[in-house]
Design a protein around this motif. Structure first.
Motif, short mmCIF file in Angstrom:
data_model
loop_
_atom_site.label_atom_id
_atom_site.label_comp_id
_atom_site.label_asym_id
_atom_site.label_seq_id
_atom_site.Cartn_x
_atom_site.Cartn_y
_atom_site.Cartn_z
N ASP A 125 0.91 -1.20 0.18
CA ASP A 125 0.20 -0.03 0.09
C ASP A 125 0.84 1.17 0.10
N MET A 183 2.71 4.69 -1.79
CA MET A 183 2.10 5.77 -2.78
C MET A 183 3.46 6.61 -3.32
N ASN A 226 -1.60 1.89 -5.38
CA ASN A 226 -3.06 2.24 -5.95
C ASN A 226 -2.61 2.51 -7.63
N TYR A 227 -1.58 2.97 -7.79
CA TYR A 227 -1.52 3.04 -9.40
C TYR A 227 0.26 2.92 -9.52
N CYS A 270 -3.63 -5.33 -6.58
CA CYS A 270 -4.32 -4.24 -6.73
C CYS A 270 -3.48 -3.18 -7.71
N ARG A 302 -3.08 -1.16 -10.36
CA ARG A 302 -4.08 -0.47 -11.40
C ARG A 302 -3.02 0.16 -12.29
#
Length: 469
Positions: A228, A230, A253-254, A272, A274
Motif C-alpha cells: 500500500d 504511494m 494504487n497506481y 491491486c 492499477r
C-alpha cells in the motif's frame, strides 16, 4: 496496521505477534475457577525458565510482575523482546507518555532480539525527535535485531513525516525493519544499509526516486514488502535491482512501471496494481519461471517457484509467507505455483503454503514440473508412501474456488493423488480444470481414463465442475 513477526533469522523461524492476555482465550467458566500454585515452587525455578514464562505475557504484564519481589523486579528485563502499544483514548485528549516508553527501553538489560512500538505521532510534541531517541536507543545501544515502528492515525501532515539522521538504520545488528504509515522526504536514514535482510514498508508516501534510493541502499535484502505504498509522481519507474532478493511484494494504487532484476527471486506478489495502458512490469529473473511470459501479472496476485525454493538451504522467503504473524497473505486471492509433486520437500512446502491461508482462495494454478511425459509408471515406493491417506494434504480449512492443473500426466500417481484429494475433501468448491493437451496421441486412452476416474470420485462439494482441456 502492520503486524510484526519477531524473527530469529538464525533458525529461519518467525515467532508470533506478542501474545494476548491469557484470560482472552479462556471461557467464562474457566475464568471463574481458581488454580492454586505453590509460589515457592515457582520461585525455585531458574531465571531462564521464568524468563520464558514471562515471554508468554504482554510487555505490560511482564513489567507488572516486578512488584512480586526483588528477584522478579529485574526478570522482565531479560525477555528478548518488548512490545509497546501506546494506543490511548483520543476522547480524553491525553498526550503520549513518551518518557515512560524511553524508560522501559533504557531499563531493559542487554541486547534485544526485537522491539515493536505503536504510537500516535500527532500527539507527540516533537514526533521526529522522539523517534530519533527511540531508534538510537534500540538500534545503537540495545543492538536490536528486529524493529517495527507503527504510526497510528497519522493526519497526513507534519506528524507523518519521517525525518531522521543519515545512516539511522545502518547498524550491523539490525536485520529486520518494519515501518507503517510515514511520509519519506529523503532516503538518508537508509544510507549504507547493507545489514537489512527483511524490509517491510506499509502505507508509505514518497516520490519514486526516494523509494529507489532506499532500495539501492539495501543491497542485502532477501525479503522486500512494499504494501500500500504511494508515490506522488506519475510516469516514473520503480527500480528493484537486487542479487539476493528471494521474495518481493508490491501493492500500490497506481503503477506506471516496475523494473525488477532479481536473479534469485522465488516469490513475487502484487495486489491491486492499477496498471495504466502504457504500463509495464518487467522482470529479469531467469530462475523465477513465468511460463514463457504467458502468466499475466495483472491477473494473478502471487507467483511462487516452489521447485527452485526447495533446492536452497535457506528458506527465509518461505518462512515469511507462511507465518500468519507476518500478515503477508491477507489480500492474496490468486496463486500460481511451480512444483514437482514427486519431490517430498516440494510437497511439504506446498502443504505449508496452502495451510497458511485463513480465507478462501479464488484461483490456484499448479504447474507440474518434471519429465513425466517420457516416463512409464516410474514412481518409487517412497513417493507412493508420501501420498498415503492422511500423510499429505489432510482435510484442513484451506479452500479454493477454482483450480487449474497444468502439464497433468495421467499415469503420474502423485499428480493424480493431489487432484483426488482436492476433489474428495471438498478443497475445491466450484471448478477444477485439468490440462492434458501435452499427453502424446498414443496415450489418449490413458488420459481419458484418468479424467473419467477423477470425475467419478465422491465429491466433497456436489456442485464441483471437473473438465479437461
Amino acid at each position: 496496521m502492520s503486524l510484526f513477526p519477531l524473527s530469529l533469522l538464525e533458525s529461519s523461524q518467525v515467532l508470533p505477534h506478542p501474545p494476548k492476555p491469557m484470560n482472552a482465550s479462556l471461557s467464562s467458566d474457566a475464568r471463574g475457577k481458581r488454580i492454586h500454585i505453590d509460589a515457592d515452587q515457582i520461585n525455585n525455578l531458574p531465571d531462564d525458565v521464568l524468563v520464558k514464562i514471562l515471554s508468554t505475557l504482554t510487555t505490560e504484564d511482564a513489567i507488572k510482575t516486578g512488584v512480586l519481589s526483588k528477584r522478579w523486579k529485574s526478570l522482565w528485563k531479560q525477555v528478548p523482546y518488548i512490545h509497546l502499544d501506546m494506543l490511548v483514548d483520543l476522547t480524553k485528549d491525553e498526550p503520549l507518555d513518551e518518557e515512560a516508553v524511553t524508560k522501559v527501553i533504557n531499563n531493559h538489560d542487554g541486547h534485544l532480539e526485537a522491539c515493536s512500538i505503536n504510537h500516535y505521532a500527532q500527539l507527540c510534541k516533537d514526533p521526529n525527535n522522539v523517534l530519533k531517541t527511540w531508534i538510537q536507543l534500540l538500534v545503537q545501544e540495545k543492538e536490536t535485531k528486529a524493529l517495527s515502528l507503527s504510526n497510528c492515525h497519522g493526519d497526513s501532515t507534519r506528524s507523518n513525516q519521517l525525518l531522521l539522521s543519515q545512516d539511522m538504520f545502518s547498524h550491523p545488528k539490525l536485520e529486520i525493519l518494519f515501518l507503517y504509515r510515514y511520509d519519506f522526504k529523503t532516503a538518508e536514514a537508509f544510507n549504507n544499509c547493507h545489514n537489512l535482510k527483511i524490509l517491510k514498508l506499509e502505507t508509505i508516501d514518497a516520490e519514486v526516486d526516494v523509494f529507489n534510493q532506499v532500495l539501492a541502499s539495501c543491497p542485502s535484502l532477501k525479503v522486500l514488502v512494499l504494501d500500500d505504498v504511494m508515490w506522488l509522481n506519475r510516469n516514473a519507474c520503480l527500480k528493484i535491482d537486487n542479487k539476493k532478493l528471494k521474495l518481493l511484494h508490491v501493492s500500490s494504487n497506481y503503477v506506471d512501471c516496475i523494473e525488477v532484476s532479481a536473479p534469485r527471486l522465488r516469490i513475487f506478489s502484487s495486489y491491486c496494481l492499477r496498471l495504466g495502458v502504457e504500463s509495464t512490469v518487467a522482470t529479469n529473473s531467469p530462475k523465477f519461471l513465468l511460463n514463457n511470459g504467458e502468466i499475466d501479472f495483472k491477473r494473478f496476485n502471487m507467483h511462487y517457484n516452489i521447485s527452485n525454493q526447495a533446492k536452497e538451504k535457506e528458506s527465509i522467503g518461505h518462512e515469511f509467507v507462511v507465518s500468519r504473524a507476518a500478515n503477508y497473505l491477507k489480500r492474496i486471492r490468486t496463486l500460481v505455483v511451480f512444483v514437482d509433486v514427486t519431490n517430498s520437500k516440494e510437497v511439504e512446502l506446498l502443504r505449508q503454503l496452502l495451510s497458511a491461508w485463513d480465507r478462501t482462495l479464488i484461483e490456484l494454478h499448479i504447474l507440474f514440473l518434471g519429465d513425466y511425459l517420457s516416463k512409464e509408471e516410474g514412481e518409487s515406493s517412497t513417493q507412493n508412501k508420501m501420498w498415503e491417506e492422511g500423510k499429505v494434504f489432510p482435510n484442513a480449512e484451506f479452500r479454493v474456488e477454482s483450480v487449474w492443473l497444468y502439464n497433468f500426466c495421467p499415469w503420474n500417481k502423485a499428480q493424480f493423488a493431489l487432484a483426488s484429494r482436492f476433489i474428495t475433501q471438498g478443497t475445491v468448491t466450484k471448478k477444477m480444470s485439468i490440462m492434458t493437451s501435452l499427453v502424446p496421441a498414443n496415450k489418449k486412452l490413458d488420459k481419458e481414463a484418468a479424467v473419467a476416474k477423477l470425475m467419478k470420485l465422491p465429491k466433497g462439494n456436489e456442485s464441483l465442475l471437473i473438465r479437461s482441456f
